[in-house]
Design an enzyme around this catalytic site. Structure first.
Site, PDB file in Angstrom:
ATOM      1  N   ASN A 164      13.752   5.431   3.489  1.00 50.97           N
ATOM      2  CA  ASN A 164      12.824   5.089   2.409  1.00 50.97           C
ATOM      3  C   ASN A 164      11.778   6.197   2.333  1.00 50.97           C
ATOM      4  O   ASN A 164      10.820   6.204   3.100  1.00 50.97           O
ATOM      5  CB  ASN A 164      12.178   3.734   2.715  1.00 50.97           C
ATOM      6  CG  ASN A 164      11.117   3.350   1.698  1.00 50.97           C
ATOM      7  OD1 ASN A 164      10.907   4.061   0.715  1.00 50.97           O
ATOM      8  ND2 ASN A 164      10.451   2.244   1.932  1.00 50.97           N
ATOM      9  N   CYS A 167       7.107   7.034   0.883  1.00 53.61           N
ATOM     10  CA  CYS A 167       5.902   6.883   1.687  1.00 53.61           C
ATOM     11  C   CYS A 167       5.027   8.090   1.420  1.00 53.61           C
ATOM     12  O   CYS A 167       5.524   9.167   1.121  1.00 53.61           O
ATOM     13  CB  CYS A 167       6.219   6.870   3.173  1.00 53.61           C
ATOM     14  SG  CYS A 167       7.586   5.825   3.596  1.00 53.61           S
ATOM     15  N   LYS A 202      16.828   6.892  -0.128  1.00 50.65           N
ATOM     16  CA  LYS A 202      16.392   5.969  -1.178  1.00 50.65           C
ATOM     17  C   LYS A 202      15.334   6.659  -2.025  1.00 50.65           C
ATOM     18  O   LYS A 202      14.270   7.013  -1.534  1.00 50.65           O
ATOM     19  CB  LYS A 202      15.835   4.690  -0.574  1.00 50.65           C
ATOM     20  CG  LYS A 202      15.376   3.728  -1.668  1.00 50.65           C
ATOM     21  CD  LYS A 202      15.374   2.313  -1.191  1.00 50.65           C
ATOM     22  CE  LYS A 202      14.817   1.385  -2.242  1.00 50.65           C
ATOM     23  NZ  LYS A 202      14.748   0.017  -1.776  1.00 50.65           N
ATOM     24  N   GLY A 282      16.248  -4.847 -10.587  1.00 50.02           N
ATOM     25  CA  GLY A 282      16.303  -5.897 -11.584  1.00 50.02           C
ATOM     26  C   GLY A 282      17.637  -6.594 -11.746  1.00 50.02           C
ATOM     27  O   GLY A 282      17.861  -7.267 -12.754  1.00 50.02           O
TER      28      GLY A 282
HETATM   29  C1  LIG Z   1       8.088  -7.335  -2.081  1.00 48.76           C
HETATM   30  C2  LIG Z   1       8.924  -6.092  -2.032  1.00 48.76           C
HETATM   31  C3  LIG Z   1       9.001  -5.363  -0.854  1.00 48.76           C
HETATM   32  C4  LIG Z   1       9.769  -4.202  -0.790  1.00 48.76           C
HETATM   33  N1  LIG Z   1       9.836  -3.506   0.388  1.00 48.76           N
HETATM   34  C5  LIG Z   1      10.620  -2.400   0.465  1.00 48.76           C
HETATM   35  C6  LIG Z   1      10.768  -1.698   1.691  1.00 48.76           C
HETATM   36  O1  LIG Z   1      10.217  -2.063   2.719  1.00 48.76           O
HETATM   37  N2  LIG Z   1      11.552  -0.592   1.702  1.00 48.76           N
HETATM   38  C7  LIG Z   1      12.207  -0.140   0.590  1.00 48.76           C
HETATM   39  O2  LIG Z   1      12.912   0.856   0.668  1.00 48.76           O
HETATM   40  N3  LIG Z   1      12.106  -0.802  -0.584  1.00 48.76           N
HETATM   41  C8  LIG Z   1      11.323  -1.915  -0.667  1.00 48.76           C
HETATM   42  N4  LIG Z   1      11.234  -2.588  -1.860  1.00 48.76           N
HETATM   43  C9  LIG Z   1      11.964  -2.100  -3.040  1.00 48.76           C
HETATM   44  C10 LIG Z   1      13.299  -2.832  -3.205  1.00 48.76           C
HETATM   45  O3  LIG Z   1      14.148  -2.586  -2.111  1.00 48.76           O
HETATM   46  C11 LIG Z   1      14.018  -2.404  -4.502  1.00 48.76           C
HETATM   47  O4  LIG Z   1      14.278  -1.032  -4.439  1.00 48.76           O
HETATM   48  C12 LIG Z   1      13.208  -2.689  -5.752  1.00 48.76           C
HETATM   49  O5  LIG Z   1      12.498  -3.893  -5.621  1.00 48.76           O
HETATM   50  C13 LIG Z   1      14.072  -2.768  -7.012  1.00 48.76           C
HETATM   51  O6  LIG Z   1      15.015  -3.814  -6.942  1.00 48.76           O
HETATM   52  P1  LIG Z   1      14.784  -5.286  -7.542  1.00 48.76           P
HETATM   53  O7  LIG Z   1      14.255  -5.107  -8.934  1.00 48.76           O
HETATM   54  O8  LIG Z   1      16.120  -5.934  -7.464  1.00 48.76           O
HETATM   55  O9  LIG Z   1      13.764  -5.944  -6.674  1.00 48.76           O
HETATM   56  C14 LIG Z   1      10.465  -3.756  -1.941  1.00 48.76           C
HETATM   57  C15 LIG Z   1      10.392  -4.499  -3.116  1.00 48.76           C
HETATM   58  C16 LIG Z   1       9.639  -5.663  -3.184  1.00 48.76           C
HETATM   59  C17 LIG Z   1       9.593  -6.428  -4.466  1.00 48.76           C
END
Ligand SMILES: Cc1cc2nc3c(=O)[nH]c(=O)nc-3n(C[C@H](O)[C@H](O)[C@H](O)COP(=O)(O)O)c2cc1C
Ligand SMILES: Cc1cc2nc3c(=O)[nH]c(=O)nc-3n(C[C@H](O)[C@H](O)[C@H](O)COP(=O)(O)OP(=O)(O)OC[C@H]3O[C@@H](n4cnc5c(N)ncnc54)[C@H](O)[C@@H]3O)c2cc1C
Ligand code: FES
Lengths: 370, 281
Positions: A164, A167, A202, A282
């Site tokens: 990830n 950061c 990512k 999404g």
């Molecule tokens: C509450 C929350 C916490 C997240 N924490 C991380 C994380 O720790 N590491 C990471 O790579 N992405 C994190 N994400 C991003 C998700 O993995 C994903 O890439 C992003 O939410 C888009 O997908 P979605 O629309 O299906 O949620 C987080 C997203 C949300 C909503």
């Protein structure tokens, strides 16, 4: 803390039995023994065989323990766990969440208990649940990433590591790693060198050209890409004029970002016809997941949908299965053969505008029924 | 914790400002404890996508297969507006019971229940359980105005002594619950305090409890995305067991009820780590 006695632990009776056993019937159905027609959903992701293309998005499934109360985790291709850092992080102060039209903003700030806690507790539980694990790692410096990766070397059941890179880069205080090709390549290169398992980068959508960053990650040795992380956003309270998130800015996720995610996956797929891609952003139901697959994703990660319905990944898996059966397609790889990789991929395009009209990504003929 | 499609048994206007929704949810009713909550999914809309958490106000276990839970809420935005439009027999997706509820004291007898505004809803369930356990129950309830007090009649029935306060003086004492609290503790000989309502009230009640060296349990309400422990959006700053450090703890699973003395009230809005985390996620 005041020294007044803590009745919660000393004197009071606590409701203990909060955990109910799993619904066995649902479990049997989930495992495909419910007498339903079946299709083969298995995929290969950077050489790793997965029983299903549906995985979880980091930070949206914790480490699976909570969701295991609602469904059998074994239907998943893999669990991508919350990003872990070298030391425990406490994350951003609350409020950490604001709902937005068809989406949500979060400013969690990567709260996690650190890699050693993960290895000791979460990983054991996931291994016991017999679900493959993709470990997500994070850090503020290259050295931190490398040290987390190093701890994960040879960890049982960890089939891949997702880096990830959204950061802030504390070494060159300007931006996130994933906003700069050089910083991206630096982290990915160093992490890859200490791991035997495939490394997925990512990427952040908050960049001018996601294909440039993808290229830098791949050149540095990433085996695949995870697309996309959240979009940076903000919400302001109109009564006070103050930001509504404790962390001021936050990441936008949910249905609101799906078109951006589909575009990112499509664009990178056009530029790199063979690179393994985990698509996300999404995806709420099986139709969204199929859209992501058509755009070029080999696997699809489900994030925000889990918050709304803890059985989303199960429903999406069943939905894809049903879709294949209804269209007379026996396996997902057959579907994939219809969708690509294209025999003659269009040249990598510099701008989304020129990539969009290029033919060949969606199937030219509708799916045939047999 | 269970997820299933319950059925709305009834929707009623509750006083001038509130709505009450009774949902047939036998498994949840069977195991719910006071202070726990349910996460309801309002009918779909394009402006919101998440569930909405509500304290369990009352359960009716009596009717077996049709056992119900009741929630009381006010219309704040689109989610609660959609819930307020639900009618009898509508199906509703519900997850619950969630979280750690209020604990019932083994040895102490006099319990003082303190509520603020619509936050007072869990007091009904709690008060009944305490009475069933043979405790003395007293009630102190405040709100901005008379119409924002939840079911004053019921609260009067519940408390051996019941007092009300309003910010505008329209009912009861003209002022805050914390103005009356010390006096109430002394008159009732209170041994345990329970509080639910807005955060500033919970903080002030905790300060008074500490002064009187009484145990206090507070129910926190944070913004929740999932309500089932997977997103980490709902945390509050909580002292560790030894009181040596503060950690961000989930209020949905480890709460919503906490020992008030373990809530680091003045650490809300501050970074707990030296290092500044990233924006987002
Ligand atoms: C509450 C929350 C916490 C997240 N924490 C991380 C994380 O720790 N590491 C990471 O790579 N992405 C994190 N994400 C991003 C998700 O993995 C994903 O890439 C992003 O939410 C888009 O997908 P979605 O629309 O299906 O949620 C987080 C997203 C949300 C909503
Ligand atoms: C554990 C828990 C128990 C709750 N119990 C009750 C209850 O018994 N009765 C009741 O009326 N409400 C309760 N709430 C608050 C309730 O969840 C919110 O009022 C509701 O989610 C608002 O949804 P909406 O779509 O109508 O408004 P939105 O458009 O989402 O929000 C409108 C306004 O309400 C505020 N709000 C939203 N969520 C919360 C929240 N979690 N806590 C405080 N304020 C919030 C927003 O900041 C905004 O100012 C509880 C919250 C929690 C976390
Ligand atoms: S609301 Fe998601 S962890 Fe508590």
């Amino acid at each position: 803390m005041s020294d007044i006695e803590d009745l919660t632990t000393t004197e009071l009776l606590r409701p203990s039995e909060l955990v109910k056993p799993i619904d066995r019937k649902a479990e049997a159905e989930a495992a495909g023994r419910g007498g339903r027609p079946q299709a083969d959903l298995s995929v290969r992701l950077a050489g790793i065989p997965l029983r299903s293309p549906i995985v979880t998005a980091s930070g949206c499934f914790a480490s699976g323990k909570e969701i295991a109360e609602f469904m059998d985790l074994r239907v998943l291709g893999a669990v991508v766990v919350k990003s872990m850092t070298l030391e425990p992080w406490q994350g951003k102060p609350p409020p950490r969440m604001v709902e937005t039209p068809s989406g949500m903003l979060n400013a969690i700030g990567l709260q996690n208990k650190g890699v050693d806690y993960f290895l000791r507790y979460d990983l054991q539980a996931l291994n016991a649940a017999k679900v493959p694990v993709i470990a997500s790692i994070a850090g503020n410096t290259q050295q931190e990433f490398v040290r987390v990766a190093d701890r994960l070397r040879g960890a049982p059941g960890v089939i891949a590591v997702e880096v990830n890179i959204s950061c802030p880069n504390l070494e060159d205080r300007s931006s996130m790693f994933s906003h700069d090709p050089k910083a991206t390549a630096g982290v990915i290169g160093n992490v890859r060198r200490c791991l035997e398992v495939p490394v997925f980068a990512k990427l952040s959508p908050n960049v001018t050209s996601i294909t440039d960053i993808a290229g830098a990650a791949l050149d540095a040795g990433a085996a695949g890409l995870s697309l996309i992380n959240t979009l940076l956003g903000m919400a302001i309270d109109i009564e006070t004029g103050k930001p509504r998130l404790g962390g001021v800015m936050g990441g936008l996720s949910g249905p609101a970002i799906r078109p951006v995610a589909v575009r990112a996956v499509y664009e990178v797929r056009q530029a790199y016809p063979d690179v393994p891609i985990i698509g996300m952003g999404g995806v709420m139901d099986y139709k969204d997941a199929l859209e992501m697959i058509w755009a070029g994703a080999n696997a699809v990660a489900i994030g925000t949908a889990n918050f709304i319905d803890p059985r989303s990944t199960l429903d999406i898996t069943r939905g894809i299965e049903r879709f294949l059966v209804e269209h007379g397609i026996r396996s997902l790889s057959r579907l994939r053969a219809l969708s690509g990789p294209r025999s003659s991929p269009p040249a990598p395009s510099a701008t989304p505008a020129s990539a969009a009209p290029s033919p060949g990504a969606p199937p030219s003929a509708p799916l045939s029924r047999r | 914790m269970k997820q299933y499609t319950g059925e709305v048994l009834s929707h009623r206007k509750h006083g001038e400002e509130y709505h009450s929704l009774t949902v047939v949810a036998p498994d949840i009713a069977a195991s719910a404890r006071p202070g726990q909550f349910v996460n309801l999914r309002p009918p779909a809309d394009r402006y919101y996508i998440l569930r909405r958490p509500f304290s369990i106000c009352r359960v009716n276990r009596g009717s077996g297969w049709a056992a119900t839970i009741e929630v009381i809420f006010d219309i704040r935005g689109p989610g609660t507006a959609a819930l307020a439009a639900m009618r009898a027999h509508d199906p509703i997706d519900v997850i619950g019971p969630i979280g750690q509820g209020f604990a019932i004291p083994k040895n102490r007898q006099a319990c003082l229940l303190i509520g603020g505004g619509v936050g007072a809803t869990p007091l009904f369930f709690l008060g009944e359980e305490l009475r069933a356990a043979g405790k003395r129950v007293d009630v102190l309830c405040g709100a901005s105005r008379a119409s924002r007090l939840v079911n004053t009649l019921e609260l009067k029935r519940l408390g051996a002594m019941t007092e009300f306060t309003t910010d505008d003086g329209s009912v009861g004492y003209h002022g805050l619950v914390t103005d009356l609290l010390p006096n109430m503790i002394e008159r009732c000989g209170s041994e345990v305090l329970y509080a639910c309502g807005p955060r500033p009230m919970l903080q002030a009640v905790t300060a008074i409890a500490i002064k009187y060296r009484l145990p206090v349990q507070v129910a926190l309400e944070e913004q929740m995305a999932c309500g089932i422990g997977i997103c980490l959006s709902c945390v509050a700053p909580i002292y560790n067991q030894k009181g040596t450090g503060v950690m961000h703890v989930r209020t949905c699973l480890e709460g919503p009820v906490f020992n008030g003395a373990r809530v680091a009230w003045d650490r809300y809005g501050t970074d707990l780590d030296e290092a500044d985390g990233p924006p987002g996620n």
